[in-house]
Structure formats: structure tokens, C-alpha cells
Design a protein around this motif. Structure first.
Motif, PDB file in Angstrom:
ATOM      1  N   HIS A 115      61.318  86.296  78.948  1.00 54.45           N
ATOM      2  CA  HIS A 115      60.698  87.266  78.057  1.00 54.45           C
ATOM      3  C   HIS A 115      61.274  88.667  78.308  1.00 54.45           C
ATOM      4  O   HIS A 115      61.986  88.899  79.275  1.00 54.45           O
ATOM      5  N   GLY A 116      60.936  89.593  77.411  1.00 53.69           N
ATOM      6  CA  GLY A 116      61.326  90.985  77.576  1.00 53.69           C
ATOM      7  C   GLY A 116      62.831  91.193  77.518  1.00 53.69           C
ATOM      8  O   GLY A 116      63.569  90.435  76.885  1.00 53.69           O
ATOM      9  N   ALA A 117      63.288  92.262  78.217  1.00 50.66           N
ATOM     10  CA  ALA A 117      64.707  92.619  78.200  1.00 50.66           C
ATOM     11  C   ALA A 117      65.569  91.515  78.773  1.00 50.66           C
ATOM     12  O   ALA A 117      66.677  91.255  78.289  1.00 50.66           O
ATOM     13  N   VAL A 118      65.071  90.829  79.822  1.00 53.55           N
ATOM     14  CA  VAL A 118      65.845  89.739  80.428  1.00 53.55           C
ATOM     15  C   VAL A 118      66.073  88.625  79.413  1.00 53.55           C
ATOM     16  O   VAL A 118      67.185  88.093  79.283  1.00 53.55           O
ATOM     17  N   GLY A 119      65.034  88.272  78.661  1.00 59.13           N
ATOM     18  CA  GLY A 119      65.172  87.252  77.632  1.00 59.13           C
ATOM     19  C   GLY A 119      66.161  87.656  76.561  1.00 59.13           C
ATOM     20  O   GLY A 119      66.963  86.842  76.099  1.00 59.13           O
ATOM     21  N   SER A 120      66.124  88.938  76.160  1.00 56.96           N
ATOM     22  CA  SER A 120      67.065  89.436  75.157  1.00 56.96           C
ATOM     23  C   SER A 120      68.502  89.305  75.629  1.00 56.96           C
ATOM     24  O   SER A 120      69.384  88.857  74.888  1.00 56.96           O
ATOM     25  N   VAL A 121      68.737  89.714  76.872  1.00 55.57           N
ATOM     26  CA  VAL A 121      70.105  89.706  77.405  1.00 55.57           C
ATOM     27  C   VAL A 121      70.622  88.283  77.577  1.00 55.57           C
ATOM     28  O   VAL A 121      71.754  87.968  77.196  1.00 55.57           O
ATOM     29  N   VAL A 122      69.797  87.393  78.147  1.00 54.30           N
ATOM     30  CA  VAL A 122      70.241  86.017  78.400  1.00 54.30           C
ATOM     31  C   VAL A 122      70.478  85.275  77.086  1.00 54.30           C
ATOM     32  O   VAL A 122      71.536  84.656  76.883  1.00 54.30           O
ATOM     33  N   LEU A 123      69.512  85.341  76.171  1.00 52.47           N
ATOM     34  CA  LEU A 123      69.667  84.655  74.892  1.00 52.47           C
ATOM     35  C   LEU A 123      70.792  85.273  74.065  1.00 52.47           C
ATOM     36  O   LEU A 123      71.544  84.567  73.383  1.00 52.47           O
ATOM     37  N   GLY A 124      70.913  86.600  74.122  1.00 51.32           N
ATOM     38  CA  GLY A 124      72.009  87.257  73.420  1.00 51.32           C
ATOM     39  C   GLY A 124      73.359  86.852  73.979  1.00 51.32           C
ATOM     40  O   GLY A 124      74.325  86.655  73.229  1.00 51.32           O
ATOM     41  N   SER A 125      73.437  86.687  75.303  1.00 49.13           N
ATOM     42  CA  SER A 125      74.689  86.258  75.935  1.00 49.13           C
ATOM     43  C   SER A 125      75.057  84.841  75.501  1.00 49.13           C
ATOM     44  O   SER A 125      76.226  84.546  75.207  1.00 49.13           O
ATOM     45  N   LEU A 126      74.060  83.947  75.465  1.00 48.07           N
ATOM     46  CA  LEU A 126      74.319  82.576  75.019  1.00 48.07           C
ATOM     47  C   LEU A 126      74.772  82.561  73.561  1.00 48.07           C
ATOM     48  O   LEU A 126      75.678  81.806  73.186  1.00 48.07           O
ATOM     49  N   ALA A 127      74.159  83.403  72.740  1.00 46.81           N
ATOM     50  CA  ALA A 127      74.592  83.507  71.345  1.00 46.81           C
ATOM     51  C   ALA A 127      76.033  83.977  71.272  1.00 46.81           C
ATOM     52  O   ALA A 127      76.835  83.475  70.467  1.00 46.81           O
ATOM     53  N   GLY A 128      76.400  84.928  72.144  1.00 45.51           N
ATOM     54  CA  GLY A 128      77.771  85.430  72.165  1.00 45.51           C
ATOM     55  C   GLY A 128      78.779  84.350  72.511  1.00 45.51           C
ATOM     56  O   GLY A 128      79.856  84.269  71.913  1.00 45.51           O
ATOM     57  N   VAL A 129      78.440  83.501  73.477  1.00 39.96           N
ATOM     58  CA  VAL A 129      79.340  82.403  73.846  1.00 39.96           C
ATOM     59  C   VAL A 129      79.507  81.441  72.680  1.00 39.96           C
ATOM     60  O   VAL A 129      80.618  80.949  72.410  1.00 39.96           O
ATOM     61  N   ASP A 130      78.406  81.165  71.972  1.00 40.13           N
ATOM     62  CA  ASP A 130      78.502  80.284  70.807  1.00 40.13           C
ATOM     63  C   ASP A 130      79.380  80.896  69.722  1.00 40.13           C
ATOM     64  O   ASP A 130      80.225  80.214  69.129  1.00 40.13           O
ATOM     65  N   PHE A 131      79.188  82.175  69.443  1.00 40.07           N
ATOM     66  CA  PHE A 131      80.015  82.836  68.432  1.00 40.07           C
ATOM     67  C   PHE A 131      81.473  82.920  68.882  1.00 40.07           C
ATOM     68  O   PHE A 131      82.394  82.903  68.060  1.00 40.07           O
ATOM     69  N   SER A 132      81.679  83.027  70.200  1.00 41.42           N
ATOM     70  CA  SER A 132      83.039  83.034  70.735  1.00 41.42           C
ATOM     71  C   SER A 132      83.715  81.691  70.487  1.00 41.42           C
ATOM     72  O   SER A 132      84.885  81.627  70.092  1.00 41.42           O
ATOM     73  N   ALA A 133      82.969  80.598  70.712  1.00 41.22           N
ATOM     74  CA  ALA A 133      83.505  79.262  70.438  1.00 41.22           C
ATOM     75  C   ALA A 133      83.824  79.105  68.953  1.00 41.22           C
ATOM     76  O   ALA A 133      84.840  78.503  68.584  1.00 41.22           O
ATOM     77  N   ALA A 134      82.958  79.663  68.099  1.00 44.59           N
ATOM     78  CA  ALA A 134      83.217  79.617  66.659  1.00 44.59           C
ATOM     79  C   ALA A 134      84.486  80.387  66.310  1.00 44.59           C
ATOM     80  O   ALA A 134      85.278  79.959  65.458  1.00 44.59           O
ATOM     81  N   ALA A 135      84.706  81.518  66.974  1.00 43.25           N
ATOM     82  CA  ALA A 135      85.908  82.315  66.725  1.00 43.25           C
ATOM     83  C   ALA A 135      87.168  81.580  67.164  1.00 43.25           C
ATOM     84  O   ALA A 135      88.209  81.642  66.496  1.00 43.25           O
ATOM     85  N   ILE A 136      87.079  80.892  68.293  1.00 41.83           N
ATOM     86  CA  ILE A 136      88.225  80.116  68.786  1.00 41.83           C
ATOM     87  C   ILE A 136      88.580  79.026  67.782  1.00 41.83           C
ATOM     88  O   ILE A 136      89.757  78.766  67.497  1.00 41.83           O
TER      89      ILE A 136
END
Length: 288
Positions: free
Chosen positions: A144-165
Motif C-alpha cells: 500500500h501507499g508509496a511503496v505499493g505505487s513504486v513496486v507496482l509501477g516498476s512491474l508495469a515498467g518491466v512489462d512495457f519494456s518487454a512490449a517495446a522489445i
């Protein structure tokens, strides 16, 4: 692309803030968000940005395109200040300036070139990573909170990175049949959908800036490495130092924005913040 993603971030954040906070990895969140006109407008802007980014990847290296997506954060912040009356602390003004400088350096260092094809082993790894990201997302939603935002946002970034590749070699397909029979197309779609779900969950738990900055930071590095090692991405001769400097500056800016970001929206389940509470890119009192 930068403008489209910046507007999309703002609209999707507002929609996510109006939706009940989810504590499970529930794809139904996207269905509930889709019932909001604001979210659909955000999806429209994101789709436009996605198409423009896809076309850009046909010739431009991933380290430039993926890092440029981060510049949308600056557009989001500017629109938030002008429209939603967010405050913009001096530290974030500096970081946004650093972000712009980093993107500019990458533009000067990048050398356009078509992509190489991905081998079957890499394609298989991209497929397996869908399951890995789903499992990680299942556990990350408990934060929850800022930690949840950062962790979930990071996982989203990895997924979007895979999509870009997947998108970089796919953008160089020359025939319609080759485009639609290429497994990279379907990996691109699946990774994008999972990333979208993770980003929506991240925006519910904290600030737009924290979620998007974490997404950009986590998404830029894998794509840049794979692009340089496997896809034939190029840097102008003698400008390697400028590329490294620009990439580091960009990552430092988005990570710094994560550090300074505070929640902007508050759900019914969250105690209201006092008007005098400090917050980066803080929203003024609004109807939501």
C-alpha cells in the motif's frame, strides 16, 4: 508521443483515483475503469502515444524511445500545475529540467537504424516473462501507499519494456501476413495489457509521479540493454559518453521524482490530508 503519454498519465490517474482501491490482482479493475469517460480518454491518448512510439521504434534505438516516454512525466506535471493547481516544489523543477537535458543528450547520441530479428530463445523468454510478471503482480498488490505505487509501477515498467522489445523488430515487418502471424505481435499486446493493469493498480496507491516515474525507470534499462546487445541499436561514433550521460541523467531524474512524489488523490478509504500537509506535485482541493 511525449505529449500523448503525458496527457494519458493525467487522465488515467484521475480515473484510478475515483475507483475503489483494489487489493487483489483483479483484471476486473480495467473493466471498472473503462466505465469512466476520463479513463477512456486517457486510453485514447495512450493508444495514440503507443502507435507513435511503435512507428518510432522502426528506426530509432530503444534507449532513446523508452527514455523519451519518461518525458511524458514532465507534460503530466505541467498540466497538473495548470489545470489541477498542483504545487511544484523547487526540487521537482530541477528534476524535470534534468529529465529534459537527459532526453536531449540521448537524441543527439542516437543513430537511426533498422532492427535485427529476435531469435526463438528470446521470443520464448518474452513469453515466459508474462507468467512471471503475473505472479509478481499477484503478491505486489498487497503493498500500500508509496511503496505499493513504486513496486507496482516498476512491474508495469518491466512489462512495457518487454512490449517495446517485441515492438522493435515487429515494426520492421514488411508484409501484412508476416505482421499478423508474428508471435511478437501477441506478446506485445499481452505485455501491454498486463502493464496497463499494473499501472492502474499503482496509481490507486499513491501519486501519479511515483507510479509513472517508477514505471519509466524500470522500463528503460532492460529495453536499452536488449536493444544494444540483440537488436542492433546504434550510437553515433564518438558520442558514447553523451549517450551514457543522457541515460544516467534521465534515470536519475525519474528516480528522484519517485523520491519526492507524494499522493495526489485520496480515496474514500483514505483519511484526508490536511491542507497544509507537504506534498510534491500536490493537487489542490477538487471535486475528486
Amino acid at each position: 508521443m511525449i505529449l500523448a503519454y503525458g496527457v494519458a498519465n493525467l487522465l488515467q490517474s484521475a480515473a484510478a483515483a475515483r475507483t475503489t482501491v483494489h487489493h487483489t490482482f483483479d483484471p476486473g479493475l480495467l473493466v471498472r475503469l473503462a466505465g469512466q469517460r476520463t479513463y477512456l480518454l486517457g486510453i485514447g491518448c495512450q493508444t495514440l502515444g503507443f502507435i507513435l512510439a511503435f512507428l518510432a521504434r522502426r528506426d530509432l534505438p530503444l534507449f532513446l524511445v523508452q527514455a523519451s516516454v519518461a518525458a511524458g512525466l514532465g507534460v503530466t506535471a505541467l498540466l497538473g500545475v495548470l489545470i489541477l493547481k498542483w504545487s511544484l516544489p523547487p526540487a521537482e523543477i530541477f528534476l524535470l529540467t534534468l529529465l529534459l537535458a537527459g532526453i536531449t543528450a540521448l537524441v543527439l547520441a542516437a543513430e537511426p537504424a533498422h532492427s535485427r530479428r529476435l531469435g526463438p530463445v528470446v521470443v520464448a523468454l518474452l513469453a515466459v516473462s508474462v507468467l512471471v510478471m503475473g505472479v509478481l503482480g499477484f503478491f505486489a498488490v498487497r503493498l500500500h501507499g508509496a511503496v505499493g505505487s513504486v513496486v507496482l509501477g516498476s512491474l508495469a515498467g518491466v512489462d512495457f519494456s518487454a512490449a517495446a522489445i517485441a515492438a522493435r523488430p515487429l515494426a520492421n515487418e514488411h508484409s501484412v501476413s508476416g505482421f499478423f502471424t508474428n508471435p511478437l505481435l501477441y506478446l506485445l499486446v499481452i505485455h501491454s495489457l498486463v502493464g496497463q493493469l499494473l499501472l492502474g493498480l499503482a496509481m490507486q496507491r499513491g501519486s501519479t509521479t511515483a507510479a509513472v516515474a517508477a514505471m519509466d525507470a524500470a522500463g528503460a534499462v532492460p529495453a536499452a540493454i536488449v536493444g544494444l546487445l540483440l537488436l542492433g541499436d546504434r550510437i553515433h561514433e564518438g558520442r558514447e559518453w553523451l549517450c551514457v550521460l543522457g541515460f544516467v541523467a534521465t534515470l536519475a531524474a525519474v528516480i528522484g521524482l519517485t523520491r519526492y512524489a507524494e499522493p495526489q488523490h485520496h480515496h474514500a478509504t483514505t483519511p484526508a490530508r490536511r491542507p497544509d500537509a507537504p506534498a510534491g506535485l500536490r493537487a489542490a482541493t477538487t471535486g475528486h
